[in-house]
Scaffold this motif. Sequence first.
Motif, short mmCIF file in Angstrom:
data_model
loop_
_atom_site.label_atom_id
_atom_site.label_comp_id
_atom_site.label_asym_id
_atom_site.label_seq_id
_atom_site.Cartn_x
_atom_site.Cartn_y
_atom_site.Cartn_z
N UNK A 64 -40.78 9.28 9.20
CA UNK A 64 -40.36 9.83 7.90
C UNK A 64 -39.20 9.07 7.30
N UNK A 65 -38.22 8.71 8.10
CA UNK A 65 -36.98 8.14 7.59
C UNK A 65 -37.03 6.62 7.55
N UNK A 66 -38.04 6.11 6.87
CA UNK A 66 -38.23 4.66 6.78
C UNK A 66 -37.07 3.98 6.05
N UNK A 67 -36.58 4.59 5.00
CA UNK A 67 -35.53 3.96 4.19
C UNK A 67 -34.24 3.74 4.96
N UNK A 68 -33.77 4.77 5.64
CA UNK A 68 -32.54 4.62 6.43
C UNK A 68 -32.75 3.60 7.54
N UNK A 69 -33.92 3.60 8.12
CA UNK A 69 -34.22 2.63 9.18
C UNK A 69 -34.18 1.22 8.63
N UNK A 70 -34.83 0.99 7.50
CA UNK A 70 -34.81 -0.35 6.91
C UNK A 70 -33.40 -0.79 6.55
N UNK A 71 -32.61 0.11 5.99
CA UNK A 71 -31.23 -0.24 5.63
C UNK A 71 -30.41 -0.58 6.87
N UNK A 72 -30.55 0.20 7.92
CA UNK A 72 -29.79 -0.04 9.14
C UNK A 72 -30.24 -1.32 9.84
N UNK A 105 -37.08 4.64 -3.91
CA UNK A 105 -36.02 4.23 -2.98
C UNK A 105 -36.49 3.06 -2.09
N UNK A 106 -37.75 3.11 -1.65
CA UNK A 106 -38.28 2.02 -0.84
C UNK A 106 -38.28 0.71 -1.63
N UNK A 107 -38.73 0.77 -2.87
CA UNK A 107 -38.78 -0.44 -3.70
C UNK A 107 -37.39 -1.01 -3.96
N UNK A 108 -36.42 -0.14 -4.21
CA UNK A 108 -35.03 -0.60 -4.40
C UNK A 108 -34.51 -1.25 -3.13
N UNK A 109 -34.81 -0.65 -2.00
CA UNK A 109 -34.38 -1.19 -0.70
C UNK A 109 -35.00 -2.57 -0.46
N UNK A 110 -36.29 -2.69 -0.73
CA UNK A 110 -36.97 -3.98 -0.54
C UNK A 110 -36.41 -5.03 -1.48
N UNK A 111 -36.14 -4.65 -2.70
CA UNK A 111 -35.61 -5.59 -3.69
C UNK A 111 -34.24 -6.13 -3.27
N UNK A 112 -33.44 -5.29 -2.63
CA UNK A 112 -32.07 -5.69 -2.31
C UNK A 112 -31.89 -6.31 -0.93
N UNK A 113 -32.89 -6.21 -0.06
CA UNK A 113 -32.70 -6.72 1.30
C UNK A 113 -32.73 -8.25 1.33
N UNK A 114 -32.00 -8.80 2.26
CA UNK A 114 -31.97 -10.26 2.42
C UNK A 114 -32.63 -10.67 3.73
N UNK A 115 -33.57 -9.89 4.20
CA UNK A 115 -34.31 -10.17 5.44
C UNK A 115 -35.78 -10.44 5.14
N UNK A 116 -36.42 -11.13 6.07
CA UNK A 116 -37.88 -11.22 6.02
C UNK A 116 -38.42 -9.84 6.35
#
Length: 169
Positions: A64-72, A105-116
């Motif tokens: 469920x908590x994909x966004x927090x996981x991706x950010x961390x 929120x997922x799309x914003x997270x993907x847009x801002x990440x600097x990882x593959x």
Amino acid sequence: MTKTFLLGGARSGKSRRAQWLAEQAGEARIYVATAEALDAEMAERIARHKVDRGAGWRTVEAPLDLLSTLQAEAAAGEVILVDCLTLWLSNLMHHERDVEVQTDALCKCLHSTSRHVFLVSNEVGLGLVPETPLGRRFRDAQGRLNQRVAEVCDVVEFVAAGLPLRLKG
């Protein structure tokens, strides 16, 4: 860093393709699993996938908590593979979460990440119209989620019969 989105039907080879691409992208890799072992067959499937991935992968469960996981995990500097957005969406709907808010929120997270980041999702809109209202809501939500994620990703591939077809990038 590249965001890659892999779509396809069930057993199309999209997860295998995503794994291969992620392995080419870096030595340190995180597998973000959205599946839950709610029955014996799914538990066996999850165990088999872990063995198939082999060494070099760290698994993080985020049904469920994909966004927090991706950010961390993005802060850790590793290549990230999310498998899969279809199960994540199903989990969100089952727990009555706001799918549109989570998608934004997922799309914003993907847009801002600097990882593959490699994301896997099912293309469920190619078959018959679902018989039930819930099935139709899910199909529609999956289509909208896939469109939004494809928009923010650098590369989009459709996989059928184990063969990738580049749609974007």
